[in-house]
Scaffold this motif. Structure first.
Motif, mmCIF file in Angstrom:
data_model
loop_
_atom_site.group_PDB
_atom_site.id
_atom_site.type_symbol
_atom_site.label_atom_id
_atom_site.label_comp_id
_atom_site.label_asym_id
_atom_site.label_seq_id
_atom_site.Cartn_x
_atom_site.Cartn_y
_atom_site.Cartn_z
ATOM 1 N N THR A 137 0.110 -3.439 0.390
ATOM 2 C CA THR A 137 0.138 -2.529 1.540
ATOM 3 C C THR A 137 -1.208 -1.870 1.810
ATOM 4 O OG1 THR A 137 1.042 -0.818 0.068
ATOM 5 C CG2 THR A 137 2.617 -2.072 1.408
ATOM 6 N N TYR A 151 -1.834 -5.010 7.086
ATOM 7 C CA TYR A 151 -0.560 -4.313 6.942
ATOM 8 C C TYR A 151 -0.362 -3.367 8.128
ATOM 9 C CZ TYR A 151 3.107 -1.274 5.125
ATOM 10 O OH TYR A 151 4.273 -0.562 4.969
ATOM 11 N N ASP A 162 8.584 -4.415 5.399
ATOM 12 C CA ASP A 162 7.142 -4.585 5.165
ATOM 13 C C ASP A 162 6.653 -5.992 5.499
ATOM 14 O OD1 ASP A 162 6.415 -1.966 4.381
ATOM 15 O OD2 ASP A 162 7.119 -2.314 2.344
ATOM 16 N N TRP A 179 5.028 -8.338 8.297
ATOM 17 C CA TRP A 179 4.263 -8.269 9.546
ATOM 18 C C TRP A 179 3.701 -9.651 9.868
ATOM 19 C CZ3 TRP A 179 3.950 -3.895 12.551
ATOM 20 C CH2 TRP A 179 4.463 -2.726 11.960
ATOM 21 N N HIS A 190 4.796 -10.656 3.819
ATOM 22 C CA HIS A 190 5.512 -9.528 3.217
ATOM 23 C C HIS A 190 4.497 -8.788 2.339
ATOM 24 C CE1 HIS A 190 9.380 -8.061 0.960
ATOM 25 N NE2 HIS A 190 8.495 -7.085 1.129
ATOM 26 N N PRO A 210 4.429 -3.125 -1.798
ATOM 27 C CA PRO A 210 4.062 -1.849 -2.404
ATOM 28 C C PRO A 210 4.073 -2.015 -3.924
ATOM 29 C CG PRO A 210 6.364 -1.796 -1.775
ATOM 30 C CD PRO A 210 5.830 -3.142 -1.340
#
Length: 232
Positions: free
Chosen positions: A168, A173, A182, A184, A192, A195
């Motif tokens: 991230t 991101y 998560d 994008w 993906h 985190p």
């Protein structure tokens, strides 16, 4: 093998299969348009993984998301027997051609496989697993968790799993089209972004040997290289 629906789909289950199929088609076309798109040299994570696998006494390596095979071929040249999987028949066809040209065909096997389905291997049948940016493709968190469970199933006691993911802190991101969880999509590729808490959760029950931050490519992409092991 064909994909099977995830038993615990994320909140938008109708969208995920469409995204998965769109990504499969996108990668097929990308490999057709750009044969050997990543070049012949192995990735830095693959060089690290080969050293880690050798230190652990591994002989058989499973690579997930092998593409056209630059890393699988490195493992074979280093002396491992390799099973290379990918959901792109085109990429794996390029891998087989190169393996034959380099005299490595006996060390490399290929299987078309979508990691949303169970791995096509018996329990405790490989020594090591490698996946460079495969877990951070368009996979939902439940799909990623199921895949890591499958990796643990097929690894022998003391086995090593090395994977890389974009995280991230990456510049992409939050850019492009958001698909939730998560994920994008930017430039046609869905990612993906992980985190750190997800990395830690995936390592529960394993020995987490390393989480190494590194950069790759022109953006540059920001990634973690994770090494985790099954206790003997």
């Amino acid at each position: 093998m064909t994909s099977t629906p995830d038993p615990t789909p994320a909140p938008a289950p109708r969208r995920e299969p469409a995204l998965a199929e769109a990504q499969r088609a996108h990668w097929q076309q990308t490999y057709r348009s750009h044969p050997g798109m990543y070049g012949e040299q192995p990735s830095a994570p693959a060089r690290h993984a080969a050293r880690a696998f050798a230190a652990a006494g591994a002989r058989e390596v499973l690579e997930l998301g092998a593409g056209h095979g630059r890393d699988a071929l490195h493992f074979a040249r280093t002396g491992f027997s390799v099973l290379a999987t990918d959901f792109s028949p085109t990429g794996l066809g390029q891998l087989r051609t190169t393996a034959a040209a380099q005299g490595l065909a006996e060390r490399v096997r290929t299987t078309v496989h979508d990691v949303r389905a169970p791995l096509p291997l018996p329990d405790a049948s490989v020594d090591a697993v490698f996946a460079h940016m495969l877990l951070c493709m368009a996979l939902s968190t439940p799909e990623v968790e199921a895949l890591v469970t499958e990796v643990r199933r097929v690894l022998r006691p003391g086995g090593t799993f090395v994977y890389t993911v974009r995280h991230t802190g990456d510049a992409h991101y939050g850019a492009g089209t958001g698909h939730g969880d998560d994920i994008w999509e930017h430039g046609g590729f869905a990612v993906h972004f992980f985190p750190r808490e997800l990395v830690d959760r995936l390592a529960e029950g394993w020995h987490l040997a390393e989480v190494h931050a590194f950069e790759e490519g022109d953006l540059p992409r920001r990634l973690w290289r994770i090494t985790q092991e099954i206790p003997r």
